[in-house]
Every structure is written in structure tokens, then in C-alpha cells.
Design an enzyme around this catalytic site. Structure first.
Site, PDB file in Angstrom:
ATOM      1  N   ALA A  17     -26.512-111.650 -86.474  1.00 41.66           N
ATOM      2  CA  ALA A  17     -27.784-112.274 -86.871  1.00 41.66           C
ATOM      3  C   ALA A  17     -28.158-111.919 -88.307  1.00 41.66           C
ATOM      4  O   ALA A  17     -28.555-112.793 -89.088  1.00 41.66           O
ATOM      5  CB  ALA A  17     -28.898-111.836 -85.917  1.00 41.66           C
ATOM      6  N   SER A  44     -14.393-111.183 -83.678  1.00 42.46           N
ATOM      7  CA  SER A  44     -14.943-112.365 -84.359  1.00 42.46           C
ATOM      8  C   SER A  44     -14.046-112.883 -85.478  1.00 42.46           C
ATOM      9  O   SER A  44     -14.299-113.956 -86.029  1.00 42.46           O
ATOM     10  CB  SER A  44     -16.323-112.037 -84.940  1.00 42.46           C
ATOM     11  OG  SER A  44     -17.211-111.660 -83.914  1.00 42.46           O
ATOM     12  N   CYS A 132     -36.303-101.556 -90.334  1.00 42.10           N
ATOM     13  CA  CYS A 132     -37.128-102.759 -90.478  1.00 42.10           C
ATOM     14  C   CYS A 132     -38.626-102.460 -90.405  1.00 42.10           C
ATOM     15  O   CYS A 132     -39.406-102.982 -91.205  1.00 42.10           O
ATOM     16  CB  CYS A 132     -36.744-103.801 -89.429  1.00 42.10           C
ATOM     17  SG  CYS A 132     -36.506-103.122 -87.781  1.00 42.10           S
ATOM     18  N   ARG A 245     -42.048-101.452 -77.894  1.00 44.00           N
ATOM     19  CA  ARG A 245     -41.343-102.743 -77.808  1.00 44.00           C
ATOM     20  C   ARG A 245     -42.186-103.694 -76.965  1.00 44.00           C
ATOM     21  O   ARG A 245     -42.640-103.331 -75.875  1.00 44.00           O
ATOM     22  CB  ARG A 245     -39.975-102.553 -77.146  1.00 44.00           C
ATOM     23  CG  ARG A 245     -39.082-103.777 -77.214  1.00 44.00           C
ATOM     24  CD  ARG A 245     -38.435-103.953 -78.571  1.00 44.00           C
ATOM     25  NE  ARG A 245     -37.377-102.990 -78.834  1.00 44.00           N
ATOM     26  CZ  ARG A 245     -36.786-102.849 -80.027  1.00 44.00           C
ATOM     27  NH1 ARG A 245     -37.165-103.601 -81.047  1.00 44.00           N
ATOM     28  NH2 ARG A 245     -35.839-101.956 -80.202  1.00 44.00           N
ATOM     29  N   HIS A 252     -41.929-107.911 -86.280  1.00 47.62           N
ATOM     30  CA  HIS A 252     -42.595-106.682 -85.867  1.00 47.62           C
ATOM     31  C   HIS A 252     -44.032-106.698 -86.386  1.00 47.62           C
ATOM     32  O   HIS A 252     -44.285-107.122 -87.518  1.00 47.62           O
ATOM     33  CB  HIS A 252     -41.892-105.455 -86.453  1.00 47.62           C
ATOM     34  CG  HIS A 252     -40.519-105.214 -85.913  1.00 47.62           C
ATOM     35  ND1 HIS A 252     -40.040-105.780 -84.746  1.00 47.62           N
ATOM     36  CD2 HIS A 252     -39.518-104.425 -86.400  1.00 47.62           C
ATOM     37  CE1 HIS A 252     -38.793-105.348 -84.542  1.00 47.62           C
ATOM     38  NE2 HIS A 252     -38.451-104.550 -85.525  1.00 47.62           N
TER      39      HIS A 252
END
Length: 349
Positions: A17, A44, A132, A245, A252
């Protein structure tokens, strides 16, 4: 323009992602880009990904993958970074690492460009991208620290499941279906994949992100505490975090209480200073119910701030609400901004 320098880049974790978002931002040409090399796990490797309408084959990431590369982005997990970052540096690339592997290494700059781009010149071939939830908070608080002084931060986070990866997102979808069908919800991922117990996230709130440390704080909470002090260059700054969470897919949110040096500052003045920050958008008008939410912030590069108000008991205390897309500013966009800043400061050999 044909003689202008271009920079060859590698993206490790190109199919994930964050890697996909890095590709999106690279296509916006944040700096002159030459060759692009997409790297991934053996699983991958061989898949095809388009970059600027050119189909590229994803290669397996190896120690030999970085010859001729100027900037290498890493977003494939800490163990991959630990294994391959030294090889990238040895090949002459500057590595920008999106994992927690090197963040607290004293020799590695931990950078949010709007906050401490000046730290980039201290790099020895490696820059760490912060957590993050830390990124959006320090970006919002930097103008406050500069203009009013900052003594204390108490933060409670409301974090999206995408921060725990695709399996956590799928688990939220599955549990939602199970709950609506009045079936028992199966939990195998959250709150932390490696922990003993797992709890449903659908219609729930989990006050645990990552594993617990011996001091009763989780690893996520300690990341926020330690990284904030490092980025804001202040060991005396008091920081406490509770990380939660929520059943939200993206972005967030954070409820933050701060104490500043200066007395007599109004909420309006505080808002004006926050809004002056680079990459910050103030969305704050109680009269029209204007404030940022995870949904309204998703897919955007900026950090959004609202609900700014003065503490009723402490003249130097303020409360605010900070929201940002954890996969964009919280990861991919900040990483690309670091590369952009390295180029602007002429720090790439």
C-alpha cells in the site's frame, strides 16, 4: 534541460500500500527522476506495475539491486530494511526507510520535512521516516513550539486499521459482516499480530497498538514519545501517549493537550499560529460544525487541525484535534518529501 541531473530511484516494497502511494507521488515529478526500479519479496517479484504509463516488472529485492541507484525507498518491513539498507548505502544510494528499524539510532536523522529538514544534512546514507501518528502531531505542533514554546504533550490517538496492514482491514470487513449476521466474530490479527490474545475491532475500540513494554506502555506509545522528542530536538519535552485502534479504514485522529511557555495567549492566536504551519489546514468553526474527520482527510497530503480551545483551568494549556491520512502524509508522502528535500539541499551525490 537535457543536461539537468536526474535521480535513479528504487522502491522496495513496491507492491504494498505504501509502495503504491510512493509510485503515485513519483508520477507527480517531485524532482527530476531517471530510472525507476521496483523491488519486492520473491512472492511479488515478476508482477507488472505501471509508472508514468510505462509497464515495469517488479524484481526481487537483493543486496545487488542498488547499483546505480541514487535514492532507495524502503517500505517492506523492518527485517527487510535491516537486511538490505546497508547494501543500498554501500552501493552509493541514500536510503529512506519507512520502518521502525533505525528511527531511534542516534546516527540516523528522523525527519518530517516541515519540522526538521535541517537534520537531513547530518545523514550518513540513511534517513528514517517517523511513525505515522508521530508525523501528523509534530507537523501540527512545530509552529507552536517555535512561536510559543512547548513544555508538555498528552495525546490520545484514534488510529485506523490500515496502519496494521491489509489483513487488519480484511478482518474489520469480515467481523462487520459476522456481527450484522449475529454470528460470532473471529479475531486473529488485532490488537497485535504477535500477541497472545486477539479481540474483534468491528464496533469496538482497542486500547492496544503493538506489544506492551515492561513499563505498561505499548511499543506504539513509546514510538510516539521517543520520536517526538527526537524530531522536535528537545529531551526535556514531556510527552505521554495512549494509542487506540478504532474500526476506521483510513486516517489517524488524535486528541492532543499541550502546555506552552507563554501565558495570556488566546485560542484565536493559537489557531492563527497553527494555521501558519507548512502543510497544515485549519478546519475549525464550532458555529458551522466544521472540524476534520478521518473520512474527510482520507486521500489528502495535508495535516488537518480542528477543535482548538484553551484549557479552562490552565492558562498555558490548549486542546486540539489532529487528523491525517496515515498511508499518505503518515508514510508515502512524507517519504517522498524527504527525497525532494535531499535533492533541494543538494545532498544526493
Amino acid at each position: 534541460m537535457s543536461n539537468a541531473k536526474t535521480y535513479n530511484i528504487a522502491i522496495v516494497g513496491a507492491t504494498g500500500a505504501v509502495g503504491q502511494n510512493i509510485i503515485t507521488f513519483i508520477e507527480e515529478n517531485p524532482f527530476p527522476i531517471g530510472e525507476v526500479k521496483l523491488l519486492s519479496s520473491p512472492r511479488s517479484a515478476g508482477s507488472k506495475v505501471k509508472v508514468n504509463d510505462i509497464e515495469l516488472t517488479v524484481e526481487e529485492a537483493k543486496e545487488t539491486s542498488f547499483e546505480g541507484i541514487d535514492i532507495a525507498f524502503f517500505s517492506a518491513g523492518g527485517s527487510v530494511s535491516e537486511a538490505l539498507v546497508p547494501a543500498a548505502i554501500k552501493s552509493g544510494a541514500i536510503a529512506i526507510d519507512n520502518t521502525s528499524a533505525f528511527r531511534m539510532d542516534e546516527t540516523v536523522p528522523l525527519v518530517v520535512p516541515e519540522v526538521n529538514a535541517n537534520h537531513l544534512k547530518e545523514n550518513k546514507g540513511l534517513i528514517a521516516n517517523p511513525n505515522c501518528s508521530t508525523i501528523q502531531m509534530v507537523a501540527a505542533l512545530k509552529p507552536i513550539q517555535e512561536k510559543l514554546g512547548l513544555n508538555k504533550i498528552i495525546v490520545s490517538t484514534y488510529q485506523a486499521v490500515s496502519g496494521a496492514g491489509l489483513a487488519a482491514e480484511e478482518e474489520l470487513v469480515n467481523q462487520t459482516h459476522q456481527s450484522l449476521k449475529q454470528e460470532e466474530m473471529t479475531a486473529e490479527v488485532l490488537p497485535a499480530g504477535g500477541d497472545k490474545k486477539h479481540y474483534p475491532i468491528a464496533f469496538n475500540a482497542l486500547p492496544q497498538i503493538d506489544l506492551f513494554e515492561d513499563n505498561g506502555y505499548t511499543k506504539e506509545e513509546m514510538k510516539m514519545i521517543n520520536e517526538t522528542k527526537k524530531i522536535m530536538n528537545d529531551d526535556t519535552l514531556q510527552v505521554a501517549a495512549t494509542c487506540v485502534r478504532l474500526p476506521v479504514f483510513t486516517s489517524h485522529a488524535e486528541s492532543v493537550y499541550v502546555e506552552i511557555d507563554q501565558a495570556g495567549i488566546s485560542a484565536d492566536k493559537f489557531k492563527e499560529i497553527i494555521a501558519s504551519g507548512e502543510g497544515i489546514i485549519l478546519e475549525d468553526d464550532p458555529a458551522t460544525q466544521t472540524y476534520p474527520t478521518p473520512l474527510s482527510s482520507a486521500g489528502k497530503k495535508e495535516v488537518f487541525v480542528g477543535r482548538v480551545r484553551k484549557d479552562l483551568d490552565n492558562d498555558k494549556g490548549f486542546h486540539l484535534w489532529i487528523v491525517s491520512d496515515n498511508l499518505i502524509k503518515g508514510a508515502a508522502w512524507n517519504t517522498v518529501q524527504i527525497a525532494q528535500s535531499l535533492v533541494e539541499q543538494n545532498l544526493v551525490k
